[in-house]
Design a protein around this motif. Structure first.
Motif, mmCIF file in Angstrom:
data_model
loop_
_atom_site.group_PDB
_atom_site.id
_atom_site.type_symbol
_atom_site.label_atom_id
_atom_site.label_comp_id
_atom_site.label_asym_id
_atom_site.label_seq_id
_atom_site.Cartn_x
_atom_site.Cartn_y
_atom_site.Cartn_z
ATOM 1 N N GLN A 191 1.236 -0.979 0.003
ATOM 2 C CA GLN A 191 -0.061 0.478 -0.104
ATOM 3 C C GLN A 191 0.480 1.394 -0.634
ATOM 4 O O GLN A 191 1.984 0.991 0.877
ATOM 5 C CB GLN A 191 -0.857 0.165 1.366
ATOM 6 N N GLU A 192 0.344 2.170 -0.870
ATOM 7 C CA GLU A 192 1.041 3.409 -1.562
ATOM 8 C C GLU A 192 1.260 4.427 0.832
ATOM 9 O O GLU A 192 0.455 4.604 0.322
ATOM 10 C CB GLU A 192 1.149 3.965 -2.786
ATOM 11 N N THR A 193 1.733 4.692 0.830
ATOM 12 C CA THR A 193 2.607 5.976 2.070
ATOM 13 C C THR A 193 3.513 7.157 1.348
ATOM 14 O O THR A 193 4.018 6.742 1.050
ATOM 15 C CB THR A 193 1.939 4.532 3.236
ATOM 16 N N ARG A 194 3.278 7.748 2.703
ATOM 17 C CA ARG A 194 4.803 8.775 2.707
ATOM 18 C C ARG A 194 5.321 8.346 3.676
ATOM 19 O O ARG A 194 5.376 7.661 4.351
ATOM 20 C CB ARG A 194 4.126 10.139 3.328
ATOM 21 N N ALA A 195 6.255 8.499 2.632
ATOM 22 C CA ALA A 195 7.928 8.080 3.554
ATOM 23 C C ALA A 195 7.995 9.077 4.767
ATOM 24 O O ALA A 195 8.011 9.902 4.247
ATOM 25 C CB ALA A 195 9.212 8.226 2.942
ATOM 26 N N GLU A 196 8.434 8.464 5.316
ATOM 27 C CA GLU A 196 8.106 9.173 7.362
ATOM 28 C C GLU A 196 9.841 8.774 7.189
ATOM 29 O O GLU A 196 10.581 8.482 7.159
ATOM 30 C CB GLU A 196 7.673 7.764 8.099
ATOM 31 N N ALA A 197 10.554 10.416 7.444
ATOM 32 C CA ALA A 197 11.239 11.077 7.271
ATOM 33 C C ALA A 197 12.136 10.910 8.824
ATOM 34 O O ALA A 197 11.013 11.411 10.327
ATOM 35 C CB ALA A 197 11.615 12.150 7.332
ATOM 36 N N PRO A 198 13.239 10.852 9.701
ATOM 37 C CA PRO A 198 13.633 10.555 10.157
ATOM 38 C C PRO A 198 14.680 11.970 11.605
ATOM 39 O O PRO A 198 15.638 12.071 11.374
ATOM 40 C CB PRO A 198 14.726 9.549 10.532
ATOM 41 N N GLY A 199 12.913 12.478 11.605
ATOM 42 C CA GLY A 199 13.339 13.756 11.527
ATOM 43 C C GLY A 199 13.481 13.632 13.412
ATOM 44 O O GLY A 199 13.747 12.559 14.231
ATOM 45 N N LYS A 200 14.601 14.721 13.911
ATOM 46 C CA LYS A 200 15.057 14.812 15.423
ATOM 47 C C LYS A 200 14.054 14.403 16.664
ATOM 48 O O LYS A 200 14.076 13.843 17.137
ATOM 49 C CB LYS A 200 15.040 16.908 15.574
ATOM 50 N N ASN A 201 12.471 15.358 16.632
ATOM 51 C CA ASN A 201 11.780 14.847 17.985
ATOM 52 C C ASN A 201 11.667 12.679 17.507
ATOM 53 O O ASN A 201 11.068 12.747 19.054
ATOM 54 C CB ASN A 201 10.283 15.366 16.849
ATOM 55 N N ARG A 202 11.614 12.896 16.650
ATOM 56 C CA ARG A 202 11.896 11.030 16.209
ATOM 57 C C ARG A 202 11.771 10.263 17.023
ATOM 58 O O ARG A 202 11.733 9.606 17.623
ATOM 59 C CB ARG A 202 10.641 10.841 14.947
ATOM 60 N N MET A 203 13.382 10.787 16.420
ATOM 61 C CA MET A 203 14.644 10.190 17.292
ATOM 62 C C MET A 203 14.529 9.897 18.709
ATOM 63 O O MET A 203 14.691 9.182 19.404
ATOM 64 C CB MET A 203 16.002 10.773 15.856
ATOM 65 N N GLN A 204 14.535 11.254 19.335
ATOM 66 C CA GLN A 204 13.940 11.617 20.914
ATOM 67 C C GLN A 204 13.391 10.967 21.342
ATOM 68 O O GLN A 204 13.258 10.160 22.159
ATOM 69 C CB GLN A 204 14.597 13.057 20.765
ATOM 70 N N ALA A 205 11.703 10.710 20.924
ATOM 71 C CA ALA A 205 11.367 9.821 21.133
ATOM 72 C C ALA A 205 11.352 8.310 21.493
ATOM 73 O O ALA A 205 11.434 7.904 22.177
ATOM 74 C CB ALA A 205 9.689 10.178 20.199
#
Length: 457
Positions: A35-49
């Motif tokens: 299924q087509e989805t938007r690619a998740e960018a490994p942003g700073k907030n997500r990496m900290q979480a």
């Protein structure tokens, strides 16, 4: 000029990714699941979480130096649920329970929460209902004055903050498909959201010692929705089974790190919720005033529990292409048993329709049902009923031999306890000491069993 969002294709079965659409998932080989989805960018907030959720690195320890202590269990107050869980809930354990809509998952868990709330702090997080709807169900179940703490929330970060503030010992998330995290851009219920939210909640459960139950949706095929990794993350996987037209429900454990697998718990749906069934064998036995042709009682094993199930067979004259139909039993194995019956016992059904049914809607997968199926078929074909109080079990091989079934002594004792008087069993399962009230006939071959059934009927 605005840049186009990068997309990726995620498998709904295993969670594998692909840069382009493919008919078959390259990870699990499932068809039409990308299924087509938007690619998740490994942003700073997500990496900290993610970093906050991870535990500190643990030192390497020799296995012999680790103390193997028994896990403490707390009964839920529902005996049948405790049986499936292995004796009760375990601190820090994560349980995933799935089942069809309306089968009683939320009802059962609300009853367990109410029982546990008398001895520990509990939390019920509902993402599918409002607090008023939960209160209405509690009132209908007679749980007025319940001390269960309720939160209607679907955002992961808020749920974790509530768990840290309330510090519950038992928490239910209903359901994991409705929970989403702000750190991910995909919609609730997507593969990425389900996987990440389940992983975060599991880490919180392990670090805090809170027993957590995740309610999962099921697909139209009956499997748990979401990536298969969801079942690998948790400690215990339970399936809620049953026909919505019947009042009986079965809970089956297919994975349990703290107990036996394939255990079942049997419940009856009443006006006051789900009640445990202490004698489930009564569900799977028909109430005939006199023995009828084509019926044979089998003693089967579900986990560690012996169950008596009635096997019914109907043999009727067929046309040029006779039918072989089985309900609750493997159809291919039925065809094999009919071939063994013809070759080794001289009973031909090649021009007959053969229908076999396991009473009560139970599914039997163990080969110990073979002998009971054959005896039910020959009873229907001859039109002669097997004697009253008759039971049989044993695996039948292609050479006509009758092989032993595991835990034969427990099966025979359960049959004797319920008043059965005659048993046909494999020779290797014959007890060394007689069992009170039970006459046991041990057989080695299919033809011996058929001749014995003819002499008894």
């Amino acid at each position: 000029m605005a840049t186009k969002d990068k997309t990726t294709y995620v498998c709904s079965e295993c969670g594998g990714t692909s840069a382009k659409w493919l008919g078959k998932c390259p990870s699990c080989n499932a068809w039409n699941t990308l299924q087509e989805t938007r690619a998740e960018a490994p942003g700073k907030n997500r990496m900290q979480a993610l970093a906050r959720g991870l535990n500190a690195v643990q030192p390497v320890t020799t296995l012999a130096d680790i103390e193997a202590a028994d896990v403490a269990r707390t009964p839920t107050g529902l005996e049948e649920l405790d049986r499936v869980l292995g004796g009760g809930i375990v601190p820090g354990g994560v349980v995933l329970i799935g089942g069809d809509p309306g089968i009683g998952k939320s009802t059962l868990l609300l009853q367990a929460l109410d029982a546990l709330s008398r001895s520990m702090p509990v939390l019920y997080v509902t993402g599918e209902e409002s607090g008023a709807q939960v209160a209405m169900r509690a009132h209908r179940l007679g749980l007025d004055g319940s001390k269960v703490r309720v939160q209607a929330e679907i955002q992961l970060e808020n749920i974790i903050a509530t768990m840290e503030a309330e510090r519950p010992s038992f928490c239910v998330i209903d359901s994991i498909q409705t929970v989403f995290s702000d750190q991910l851009t995909s919609a609730p219920g997507s593969v990425a959201q389900v996987r990440e939210c389940a992983a975060h909640l599991t880490r919180v459960a392990k670090s805090s010692g809170c027993t957590t139950v995740l309610v999962g949706h099921v697909t139209k095929e009956g499997a748990l929705a979401g990536p298969r990794v969801l079942e690998h993350i948790v400690d215990t996987v339970l399936y809620f089974e049953g026909d919505t037209h019947s009042s009986f429900r079965l809970i089956r454990a297919i994975k349990n790190r703290f107990g036996a697998v394939n255990e079942i718990g049997v419940f009856a749906m009443t006006e006051k919720g789900l009640k445990g069934v202490s004698n489930p064998s009564a569900i799977f036995l028909s109430t005939h005033s006199e023995p009828v042709p084509g019926s044979c009682v089998l003693v089967t094993l579900e986990g560690t529990r012996p169950l008596l199930v009635e096997i019914q067979a109907l043999v009727d004259s067929g046309g040029p292409s006779p039918r072989r139909l089985s309900v609750g039993l493997d159809r291919d194995r039925l065809a094999m048993l009919l071939a063994v019956l013809h070759r080794h016992a001289g009973i031909a059904c090649f021009d007959q329709d053969v229908f076999v049914n396991a009473v009560g809607g139970v599914r039997i997968s163990e080969p110990a049902a073979d002998l009971a199926v054959l005896l039910a078929i020959q009873s229907s074909l001859r039109g002669r009923a097997l004697p009253k109080g008759f039971i049989a079990f044993g695996e039948v091989g292609l050479a006509g031999e009758v092989r032993p079934a595991p835990r034969g002594q427990d099966r025979l004792k359960e049959a004797a306890k319920l008043g059965f008087t005659v048993a046909v069993v494999p020779k290797a399962n014959a007890p060394k000491k007689p069992i009170d009230g039970l006459t046991i006939h041990a057989v080695e071959r299919v033809e011996e069993a058929i001749e014995l059934a003819r002499s008894l009927s």
